[in-house]
Write an enzyme that holds these catalytic residues in place. Sequence first.
Site, short mmCIF file in Angstrom:
data_model
loop_
_atom_site.label_atom_id
_atom_site.label_comp_id
_atom_site.label_asym_id
_atom_site.label_seq_id
_atom_site.Cartn_x
_atom_site.Cartn_y
_atom_site.Cartn_z
N LYS A 111 42.39 121.66 22.21
CA LYS A 111 42.09 120.27 21.82
C LYS A 111 42.67 119.33 22.87
O LYS A 111 43.82 118.91 22.78
CB LYS A 111 42.69 119.98 20.42
CG LYS A 111 42.53 118.52 19.97
CD LYS A 111 42.78 118.37 18.48
CE LYS A 111 42.78 116.91 18.08
NZ LYS A 111 42.72 116.70 16.64
N LYS A 134 47.50 123.29 13.86
CA LYS A 134 47.48 122.37 15.00
C LYS A 134 48.89 122.01 15.43
O LYS A 134 49.78 121.82 14.58
CB LYS A 134 46.74 121.08 14.63
CG LYS A 134 46.67 120.08 15.78
CD LYS A 134 46.18 118.72 15.35
CE LYS A 134 47.33 117.73 15.28
NZ LYS A 134 46.89 116.34 15.09
#
Length: 340
Positions: A219, A136
């Site tokens: 995201k 991420k």
Amino acid sequence: MNRSELARTASEMVAKGKGILAADESTGTIKKRFDSIKLESTEENRRSYRELLFTTPGAAESISGVILFDETIRQKTRDGVPFPEYLSKQGIIPGIKVDTGAKPLAGFPGETITEGLDGLRDRLTEYRKLGARFAKWRAVIDIGPGIPTTFAIEANAHALARYAALCQEQDIVPIVEPEVLMDGDHSIERCEEVTGAVLQAVFAQLHAHRIYFEGMVLKPNMVISGKKAANRASPEQVAEATVRCLKRYVPAAVPGIAFLSGGQSETEATLHLSLINQLGPLPWNLTFSYGRALQESALKTWAGNPANFQAAQKEFAKRAKLNGLATTGRYTLEMEKQAA
Ligand code: 13P
């Protein structure tokens, strides 16, 4: 690059009925969370708290993956099992936060650029050995008078795409997170305009960097009014604006979109996700990658006291389950009253 492995991992991360637990709070952020329950942020307290979440009975039914922090991926359960190994055995995919934080962007007051590209290839190789199958990187875009600038959006989109390319080279699925903050008093329309511009820039850079869209997860923030806005948009308006914005800017080749909660309450975040999924069919699976909206009740219930361990796990299991239902649009507010 192993395209079939990347695509398989990405679709497992966003499988219907499941979503991602963001437990990758940096040392500074977890200290803030622990301050709220008046608990000292020691390495052992951080370890026990993560153990509480990861060993929650039944979690794997609604949790597909967990994002870990550098310290956490090296920690073990009380019984000595490394966290990534423990999670994999439950059928939960371990992932890792690899950015090193948003820092002030020189020359652009009030804006930030996310750092962490130097040495990233070697760090990814190590994380892969430690069990990580996805990563991420969070870019932060604030809305305010005169910001965001096109320059800051472009700089952050470029860094996100360089990160994503390095991940895919190492057969690690990149979660690409451009977060438009909900701080401030802006309208939902302003959020939609900025989110659209950000997604457009991000996908242009991902394309230019030859990213394999089938092997990534987006995201994003939801399109939502600022927290201090005078008239906050309704949950139905949030769902409609979010879906409209995503349809305009996110290619259908992307298998899934996992929202951040960004300061929404637990129920708000679950309701929004469910309403969004009621607007289908959509080209991508839409799920959660929540930090605060999965952990808030669990953290409060635990309060650092071992006696509350199981009660806190129940709170976490409840949020995981309700958000799992929201990925198919089957969550209702009534369900909050029922016991976990
Ligand atoms: P929140 O859901 O608390 O916004 O955290 C998600 C996340 O991982 C932010 O990077």
